[in-house]
Scaffold this active site. Structure first.
Site, short mmCIF file in Angstrom:
data_model
loop_
_atom_site.label_atom_id
_atom_site.label_comp_id
_atom_site.label_asym_id
_atom_site.label_seq_id
_atom_site.Cartn_x
_atom_site.Cartn_y
_atom_site.Cartn_z
N PRO A 231 0.82 -1.21 0.00
CA PRO A 231 0.00 0.00 0.00
C PRO A 231 0.86 1.27 0.00
O PRO A 231 1.97 1.27 0.49
CB PRO A 231 -0.80 -0.12 1.30
N GLU A 232 0.29 2.33 -0.58
CA GLU A 232 1.00 3.60 -0.65
C GLU A 232 0.30 4.61 0.27
O GLU A 232 -0.60 4.25 1.03
CB GLU A 232 1.01 4.09 -2.11
N ARG B 250 2.94 -12.03 2.59
CA ARG B 250 4.32 -12.13 2.12
C ARG B 250 5.34 -11.82 3.20
O ARG B 250 6.54 -11.95 2.96
CB ARG B 250 4.50 -11.23 0.89
N ARG C 59 19.78 15.48 -11.16
CA ARG C 59 19.68 14.02 -11.02
C ARG C 59 19.46 13.40 -12.39
O ARG C 59 18.53 13.77 -13.10
CB ARG C 59 18.52 13.64 -10.08
#
Ligand SMILES: [Zn+2]
Length: 283
Positions: free
Chosen positions: A2-3, A112, A151
């Site tokens: 989940p975010e 998991r 970057r």
């Protein structure tokens, strides 16, 4: 997964069920979730402690305890916290079970087993490398621009890097880049302040809408199924415009959505709506 939107919904749902309760029992069924702490020590430090606040930072859930400790939880891929009555049999995926002083149980389910629990007296130090909260005032277009300036890495990878901005993962990074019209393989250094500005608002809008919709629940594999602590599914997956839609028509231009690997993550985008001459196409 989940975010940020899923973690935010979890913490909002859990807060009224946990604040004020004490830990009266701790059953550690998978000690590796404890970030190296021994189960006996973890249990001893939690027993009798009262939860005085529940908060979120990035994808971390933070439970402040009455003795100055903070219980930090990272759900990683498939972790879920929920409150259940003790007479409901636990599943084989319930690896940590906390008995609460109101008679209910807080259960951590994780097929998991990638999630992590950490007990600390210094959460700020544990979170020191985390970038700004995307929905806070400290996250501005200029802050985002400065974080990605110079970057060479692809912007998709930079968005997944929690030190650039906290809380984004694969789904919302893809959705935000689509909304901003930015190709996911664009090097960070190639984005202008105007690009950063568009991306900044796309990130905020995507996350705010996803929070309102209860986050995303993916039906696919069964084990990646995010559920809110009350068992209710999120609805934002119905609004995904690129994530999980490879080969389907773009909802803006009708062309096919592409899927490529960027920063070792499956990445979805529309080459027409998100053009970039500098990006290497590897589809
Ligand atoms: Zn398109």
């Amino acid at each position: 997964m989940p975010e940020l939107p899923e973690v935010e919904n979890s913490i909002r749902d859990l807060k009224p069920l946990l604040v004020g309760r004490r830990f009266e029992g701790v059953d550690v069924r998978w000690p590796r979730l404890l970030s190296g702490m021994r189960a006996e020590d973890f249990t001893a430090r939690l027993l009798g402690r009262q939860i005085i606040n529940a908060d979120r930072r990035g994808k971390h859930l933070l439970f402040a305890l009455d003795d100055g400790q903070t219980l930090m939880v990272h759900l990683r891929m498939t972790g879920q916290l929920r409150v259940a009555p003790p007479d409901e049999p636990p599943t084989v995926y319930d690896h940590l079970i906390f008995a609460l002083s109101d008679g209910m149980e807080l259960r951590y389910q994780d097929p998991r087993k990638f999630g992590r629990f950490l007990l600390t007296t210094d959460p700020q130090q544990a979170l020191a490398k985390l970038g700004p909260e995307p929905l806070s005032e400290s996250f501005t277009p200029v802050v985002l621009f400065e974080k990605i300036q110079g970057r060479r890495a692809a912007i998709k990878g930079l968005l997944l890097n929690q030190s650039v901005v906290a809380g984004l993962g694969n789904i919302y990074a893809d959705e935000a880049l689509f909304q901003a019209g930015i190709h996911p393989q664009t090097p960070g250094e190639a984005l202008t302040l105007a690009d950063s500005s568009r991306l900044h608002s796309a990130i905020r809008q995507t996350l705010a809408t996803a929070i309102r919709e209860g986050g995303s629940t993916l039906g696919r594999s069964g084990i990646a199924n995010y559920r809110r602590p009350n068992g209710v599914a999120g609805h934002y997956q119905e609004r995904h415009r690129v994530y999980g839609r490879a080969g389907k028509p773009c909802l803006v231009c009708g062309g096919p959505i592409h899927r490529v690997q960027v920063a070792q993550r499956s990445t979805h985008f529309c080459p027409h709506c998100q053009p970039d001459g500098r990006a290497i196409q590897s589809d």
